[in-house]
Design a protein around this motif. Structure first.
Motif, PDB file in Angstrom:
ATOM      1  N   THR A 104     -68.612  -9.105  95.650  1.00  0.00           N
ATOM      2  CA  THR A 104     -68.881  -8.041  94.700  1.00  0.00           C
ATOM      3  C   THR A 104     -68.731  -8.560  93.274  1.00  0.00           C
ATOM      4  O   THR A 104     -68.181  -9.643  93.051  1.00  0.00           O
ATOM      5  N   ALA A 150     -65.241   6.354  89.847  1.00  0.00           N
ATOM      6  CA  ALA A 150     -66.148   6.145  90.979  1.00  0.00           C
ATOM      7  C   ALA A 150     -67.561   6.641  90.680  1.00  0.00           C
ATOM      8  O   ALA A 150     -68.539   5.974  91.014  1.00  0.00           O
ATOM      9  N   ASP A 151     -67.696   7.776  90.035  1.00  0.00           N
ATOM     10  CA  ASP A 151     -69.033   8.307  89.761  1.00  0.00           C
ATOM     11  C   ASP A 151     -69.828   7.387  88.845  1.00  0.00           C
ATOM     12  O   ASP A 151     -71.000   7.112  89.102  1.00  0.00           O
ATOM     13  N   ASN A 175     -69.323   4.213  88.423  1.00  0.00           N
ATOM     14  CA  ASN A 175     -69.568   2.984  89.163  1.00  0.00           C
ATOM     15  C   ASN A 175     -70.737   3.174  90.121  1.00  0.00           C
ATOM     16  O   ASN A 175     -71.598   2.306  90.254  1.00  0.00           O
ATOM     17  N   ASN A 176     -70.784   4.320  90.803  1.00  0.00           N
ATOM     18  CA  ASN A 176     -71.875   4.581  91.735  1.00  0.00           C
ATOM     19  C   ASN A 176     -73.214   4.669  91.013  1.00  0.00           C
ATOM     20  O   ASN A 176     -74.227   4.186  91.512  1.00  0.00           O
ATOM     21  N   ARG A 188     -73.964   3.128  88.209  1.00  0.00           N
ATOM     22  CA  ARG A 188     -74.299   1.757  87.810  1.00  0.00           C
ATOM     23  C   ARG A 188     -74.846   0.968  88.996  1.00  0.00           C
ATOM     24  O   ARG A 188     -75.852   0.266  88.876  1.00  0.00           O
ATOM     25  N   LEU A 189     -74.214   1.114  90.155  1.00  0.00           N
ATOM     26  CA  LEU A 189     -74.695   0.410  91.345  1.00  0.00           C
ATOM     27  C   LEU A 189     -76.058   0.939  91.786  1.00  0.00           C
ATOM     28  O   LEU A 189     -76.923   0.168  92.204  1.00  0.00           O
ATOM     29  N   ALA A 190     -76.249   2.239  91.682  1.00  0.00           N
ATOM     30  CA  ALA A 190     -77.533   2.824  92.067  1.00  0.00           C
ATOM     31  C   ALA A 190     -78.655   2.298  91.181  1.00  0.00           C
ATOM     32  O   ALA A 190     -79.764   2.030  91.648  1.00  0.00           O
ATOM     33  N   GLU A 194     -78.131  -0.864  94.656  1.00  0.00           N
ATOM     34  CA  GLU A 194     -77.145  -1.288  95.633  1.00  0.00           C
ATOM     35  C   GLU A 194     -76.483  -0.125  96.377  1.00  0.00           C
ATOM     36  O   GLU A 194     -75.554  -0.318  97.132  1.00  0.00           O
ATOM     37  N   VAL A 195     -76.931   1.100  96.133  1.00  0.00           N
ATOM     38  CA  VAL A 195     -76.345   2.262  96.801  1.00  0.00           C
ATOM     39  C   VAL A 195     -77.434   2.940  97.602  1.00  0.00           C
ATOM     40  O   VAL A 195     -78.540   3.137  97.124  1.00  0.00           O
TER      41      VAL A 195
END
Length: 90
Positions: free
Chosen positions: A2, A70-71, A73-74, A76-78, A82-83
């Motif tokens: 990661t 978490a929101d 981060n999610n 950013r990953l999306a 990556e989500v």
């Protein structure tokens, strides 16, 4: 690996170089990384030594990434693709 693990590995590598530690001694290196991250003062001025300045930036980035809600981060990953939706896990 990661993004957080990658940053932690970069911190370990730089600490080993700066402090003359054996990069193969994972227990000592992990302990030093934990200590450096824990004691990091985000309000401290960046050191003038280039290697220590790099370490300062790496630790700051690591802590910022680790402490992302978490929101955020999610999201950013999306954005990086990556989500996946839970339906995709089936």
């Amino acid at each position: 690996m990661t993004e957080l693990e990658t940053k932690r590995a970069a911190i370990a590598e730089l600490l080993a170089r700066i402090e003359g530690l054996d990069p193969r001694d994972r227990s000592v290196l992990d302990e030093r990384v934990d200590l450096a991250v824990e004691r990091f003062d985000p309000g401290a001025p960046e050191p003038s030594d280039p290697a220590r300045a790099d370490l300062h930036r790496l630790i700051r980035d690591f802590r910022d990434l680790r402490d992302l809600p978490a929101d955020r981060n999610n999201v950013r990953l999306a954005e990086k693709g990556e989500v996946f939706a839970p339906e995709d896990d089936a």
